[in-house]
Scaffold this active site. Structure first.
Site, mmCIF file in Angstrom:
data_model
loop_
_atom_site.group_PDB
_atom_site.id
_atom_site.type_symbol
_atom_site.label_atom_id
_atom_site.label_comp_id
_atom_site.label_asym_id
_atom_site.label_seq_id
_atom_site.Cartn_x
_atom_site.Cartn_y
_atom_site.Cartn_z
ATOM 1 N N GLU A 219 0.836 -1.214 0.000
ATOM 2 C CA GLU A 219 0.000 0.000 0.000
ATOM 3 C C GLU A 219 0.862 1.251 0.000
ATOM 4 O OE1 GLU A 219 -2.526 0.226 3.442
ATOM 5 O OE2 GLU A 219 -3.448 2.117 2.815
ATOM 6 N N LYS A 221 1.584 5.510 -0.235
ATOM 7 C CA LYS A 221 1.077 6.674 0.505
ATOM 8 C C LYS A 221 1.821 7.920 0.058
ATOM 9 C CE LYS A 221 -0.262 8.009 5.106
ATOM 10 N NZ LYS A 221 -0.607 7.548 6.445
ATOM 11 N N ASP A 287 -5.172 12.941 4.932
ATOM 12 C CA ASP A 287 -5.531 11.524 5.076
ATOM 13 C C ASP A 287 -6.186 11.315 6.449
ATOM 14 O OD1 ASP A 287 -5.583 8.762 4.699
ATOM 15 O OD2 ASP A 287 -3.573 8.496 5.520
ATOM 16 N N ASP A 319 -11.265 1.429 5.306
ATOM 17 C CA ASP A 319 -10.129 1.842 6.144
ATOM 18 C C ASP A 319 -10.306 3.272 6.642
ATOM 19 O OD1 ASP A 319 -7.760 2.184 7.444
ATOM 20 O OD2 ASP A 319 -6.536 2.412 5.642
#
Ligand code: RNT
Ligand code: ZN
Length: 414
Positions: A219, A221, A287, A319
């Site tokens: 993942e 970011k 975020d 999430d």
């Protein structure tokens, strides 16, 4: 004629088969993140949440142990139509005494497997590379070989746990690696940490596991709190790594620049990867991991999944972690909205719309896309809830409210 029959007729005129849409929706298994239930705390009795993420708020009733978390998940699942998966993090291991993360084994998760089996659920997994003193200066990209090895071993252990989940529950269990590594200020050397991350991943994935039971993802970011200037595991890094190593690149829609849209990336990912993994969240200015609402981007993500006929190729993980509201309601609102967005997409005559695009009839395309937004989606949603024995409309809120009164407010945090 019932409201539902009227709605069906209206959709049929537009070229949409409502029953077929509902059948497809019923098959979609969301991966519901356990960590909304306790503000990403876990059961390790360890330090506060770290890694550049934050759960803000102090709403009463956080789950403090496995039993409470499982009860709370049950309360939420009862009012989410369909059969789903639960997404676990390594810090939710159920152990007698402290087990270091690099020593975790499937047996530390048997209680979760029993829980899932009894309810017909699947389980997904994540190694936890934050909220730990060894994660302070980085994890898989750390300059110190000993620290890197600790985290590599943790990730290796977590892949075995995911494979065990898949085998026990007869599903493909997603093992997703996310690391917080980065710098607050301008780094002098961007290359070396990325080279070390690449080597660590090569080591982790050198172990071949059974693809019938586990899928691997990484993942990316863009930044974290206190890590604003440089993220080792950036999108370019992982897209390239995943593409070359035949694993999945997970897209979290809170992990891109504010005007950059995950919905636009889905078709490109699907052209080059067999499967796609998503984390669905709601970034508000950053975020921030707010609860997922039925906004334009969520609808567009769902529309892309349906338009690309990818519902069987996607892992949809929720999430977010909001500690300022009832945590069960947070699960329910987010899960319902993901399902509603998928339903809205399934109720669009996408072939007809694509034909308009192909023929260059853009005025009609715009007019129709807007018209379908106010078709009776709510009536179809209510019917879906009722057929799954879930209260329609906002009826579920009373259930949550009672649970709060009878269970959550009786928990006293010490
Ligand atoms: C952090 C990532 C990551 C976490 C969870 C808890 O920014 O989104 O997926 O939210 O692993
Ligand atoms: Zn995420």
């Amino acid at each position: 004629m019932s409201r539902f029959d009227e709605a069906k007729e209206l959709y049929a005129k537009a070229g949409v088969d409502v029953d077929a849409a509902l059948k497809k929706l019923a098959k979609v298994r969301l991966s519901i993140h356990c960590w909304q239930g306790d503000d990403v705390t876990g059961f390790e009795n360890r330090s506060a949440l770290s890694g550049g993420i934050a759960a803000t708020g102090n709403y009463p009733g956080r789950a403090r142990n496995p039993e409470e978390l499982m009860n709370d998940l049950d309360a939420a699942l009862k009012i989410v139509p369909g059969k789903h998966k639960i997404n676990l993090h390594a810090i939710y291991a159920i152990t007698d005494g402290q087990v270091e993360r690099d020593a975790l084994e499937p047996r530390h998760f048997t209680k979760w497997v029993d829980y899932a089996k009894a309810r017909g659920l699947g389980l997904d997994f994540n190694p936890t590379l934050f909220s730990h003193q060894k994660a302070d200066g980085g994890t898989l990209s750390h300059p110190d070989a000993g620290i890197r090895k600790f985290w590599v071993d943790h990730c290796k252990a977590s892949r075995k746990i995911a494979e065990y989940f898949g085998r026990e529950l007869n599903t493909v269990s997603l093992n997703n690696i996310w690391i917080p590594d980065g710098c607050k200020d301008i780094p002098a050397d961007r290359l070396s940490p990325r080279r070390r991350l690449k080597d660590s991943l090569d080591d982790i994935y050198s172990v071949t596991l059974d693809g019938r039971y586990i899928a691997d993802s990484v993942e990316s970011k863009v930044f974290g709190i206190g890590l604003e200037s440089y993220t080792v595991g950036s999108h370019e890094f992982y897209m390239n790594y995943a593409g070359k190593n035949n694993i999945l690149c997970l897209l979290d829609n809170g992990h891109f620049h504010p005007t950059e849209k995950v919905s636009d990336k889905i078709s490109s990912m699907l052209l080059f990867f067999d499967k796609l993994a998503l984390h669905v969240t709601r970034p508000v200015r950053w975020d921030s991991d707010h609860v997922v609402i039925l906004d334009d981007e969520l609808r567009e993500i769902a529309k892309e999944l349906v338009a690309c006929d990818a519902l069987e190729r996607v892992f949809i993980g929720l999430d977010y972690f909001d500690a300022s509201i009832n945590r069960i309601a947070a699960w329910v609102v987010g899960a319902h909205n993901m399902q509603k967005a998928l339903l809205a997409a399934l109720l669009m005559p996408l072939e007809k719309l694509s034909a308009l695009q192909k023929e260059g009839r853009f005025t009609e395309l715009l007019a129709l896309q807007e018209a379908y937004k106010t078709y009776p989606i709510g009536t179809v949603w209510d019917a879906f809830c009722e057929s799954n024995s879930v209260p329609a409309r906002e009826g579920w809120f009373d259930v949550v409210h009672n649970y709060e009164k009878n269970v959550l407010l009786k928990r006293k945090l010490n």
